[in-house]
Enzyme design. Structure first.
Site, PDB file in Angstrom:
ATOM      1  N   CYS A 225     -97.037   8.974  86.657  1.00 47.16           N
ATOM      2  CA  CYS A 225     -96.346   9.012  87.952  1.00 47.16           C
ATOM      3  C   CYS A 225     -97.285   9.398  89.091  1.00 47.16           C
ATOM      4  O   CYS A 225     -97.450  10.580  89.413  1.00 47.16           O
ATOM      5  CB  CYS A 225     -95.143   9.945  87.927  1.00 47.16           C
ATOM      6  SG  CYS A 225     -94.168   9.803  89.449  1.00 47.16           S
TER       7      CYS A 225
ATOM      8  N   CYS B 247     -90.829   4.835  91.680  1.00 45.51           N
ATOM      9  CA  CYS B 247     -91.309   6.197  91.868  1.00 45.51           C
ATOM     10  C   CYS B 247     -90.448   6.872  92.937  1.00 45.51           C
ATOM     11  O   CYS B 247     -90.628   6.616  94.130  1.00 45.51           O
ATOM     12  CB  CYS B 247     -92.774   6.198  92.297  1.00 45.51           C
ATOM     13  SG  CYS B 247     -93.480   7.856  92.422  1.00 45.51           S
TER      14      CYS B 247
END
Length: 441
Positions: free
Chosen positions: A189, A369
């Site tokens: 991430c 995200c």
């Protein structure tokens, strides 16, 4: 010698000979139709799909961990919005009951022989292999770590060992630099290091410490985010909040005795370093493919990642091997949302292969995200391989919204535990088509 039993099942209408596992008191070897290595998001979801299709114990999962963690929650744990225990569940509860859990670590792969060996020396044979081993954290590649985590102000949301120190560091913050880093490697991430910063900055505001804090983002990258639409939005956020962004800065050393962090300037060919004093230092560690994979040149590319076709997720040299998630060579962000987009591709293409048919399903690189920017707002980034926005909602998701924050904080964990790990969530593509009148964009 252990016996190997034969049975039959039907997939897509064609009969397949399925090899059942073999057992013996000597534990010489076991054989399975499908072996999944890794019990994270990718391993669980793919194993669940096949376990619902094949007879009991025809699927095996090689995973040594006792606890399965929903890692996207850790940025909120670091900010005090969630408790660490809320992010984990016993591994035995999330793995599919119809599969056999081999509670060991894979230590060697022999892809030409369709087998692997565990840390205890047990041999596992397979017809098909799915590699879902994630990334490993390399804190030790930064001089002074991990020892500096035992000192005030040094923290990291990326590990259960150190995520609790983030909130502790914020509570104890007095004045000075609050530095947030991004390494010169692929990471889980890519937005998470910024999320930690935005949440921390808001904490300092809420507790009347912001005027004594110099918040800065020292990143090895040359841009704040890889997709322009969201990068533009984030540039506005850092400007409005007076957050300093230093590009091409790679953390190489932590000196806890003097509370200094040393950064290599990547845009300087001479390798010049620059030292910053810190009151708080949030470290995003360098990451890499697991060592056992990097050691196997047959399976990986030069960077050490499982080398798969970017569309089909099938291995480029071994047709009966597929990869999913962070350990693969796929050129997309390494997130749980990407895994959701990948798991159906692996499932459908592996089924086609087992039926002797041509692989037809293609992964478009979809990932998401949720960029949490504080205690109530979030930018919901969604995009494909080409860095083009691939937004689910018919609104501008680059705008900070409370609704996006609610989705991230409350809805996504439930979706993960109840749907994704059970093999029932393949990403929002169907919802996107409905909301965008069938166009998908």
């Amino acid at each position: 010698m252990a016996a190997i039993f034969k049975c039959k099942s039907v997939i897509g209408g064609s009969g397949l000979n399925l090899r059942f596992f073999s057992t013996s008191k000597q534990r010489l070897s076991q054989s399975y139709k499908i072996v999944v290595v890794g019990g994270g998001a990718g391993g669980c979801s793919v194993a669940a799909k096949f376990s619902s299709l094949l007879p009991k114990n025809h699927v095996a999962i090689v995973e040594p961990s006792d606890i399965h963690f929903y890692q996207p929650m850790w940025t909120m744990v670091g900010g005090g919005m969630k408790k660490l225990e809320q992010s984990g569940r016993p591994m035995g509860e999330v793995l599919p009951k119809n599969a056999r859990w081999i509670k060991e670590r894979a230590s060697q792969f022999f892809p030409e022989e369709n087998r692997l060996v565990t840390a205890s020396g047990e041999e596992i044979n397979y017809d098909y292999l799915v590699i879902a081993m994630g990334l490993q954290l390399d804190y030790n590649k930064i001089k002074g770590l991990p020892e500096a985590f035992n000192t005030p102000g040094v923290c990291s949301n990326y590990s259960t060992l150190y995520v609790g120190k983030t909130l502790e560091s914020l509570k104890n913050f007095k004045e000075g630099n609050a530095i947030f880093t991004f390494p010169n490697t692929p990471v889980k991430c890519a937005g998470a290091p910024q999320k930690a910063m935005y949440i921390s900055e808001q904490y300092l505001v809420k507790h009347n410490k912001r005027d004594k804090a110099n918040v800065m983002f020292n990143t090895s990258l040359g841009v704040i985010f890889g997709v322009k639409k969201y990068a533009d939005a984030l540039e506005k956020v850092v400007k409005e909040r007076n957050i300093a962004v230093n590009f091409q800065h790679e953390l190489v050393e932590v000196k806890p005795d003097t509370k200094e962090a040393v950064f290599r300037l990547l845009d300087d060919p001479a390798g010049t370093t620059k030292t910053f004093k810190y009151e708080m230092l949030h470290v995003t560690p360098p990451m890499s493919s697991p060592a056992v994979l990097r050691a196997n040149k047959q399976l990986t590319n030069k960077a050490g990642y499982v080398e798969v076709d970017r569309s089909t997720l099938q291995h480029v040299r071994f047709p009966n091997i597929f990869g999913i998630g962070d350990c693969t060579s796929l050129p997309t962000s390494k997130t749980a949302a990407a895994v959701a987009g990948q798991n159906k591709i692996v499932f459908d293409n592996l089924r086609l292969l087992m039926d002797g048919k041509k692989l037809s399903q293609k992964y478009d690189g979809y990932t998401s995200c949720p960029l949490v920017t504080g205690y109530s707002k979030c930018i919901l980034a969604e995009f494909d391989y080409d860095g083009k926005p691939l937004e689910t909602l018919p609104i501008n998701q680059a705008k900070e919204r409370m609704t996006s924050f609610f989705m991230k904080k409350e809805l996504m964990p439930q979706l993960y535990w109840k749907l994704m790990l059970n093999g029932w969530w393949n990403g929002p593509s169907t919802i996107r088509k409905i909301l965008h009148l069938g166009t998908g964009h």
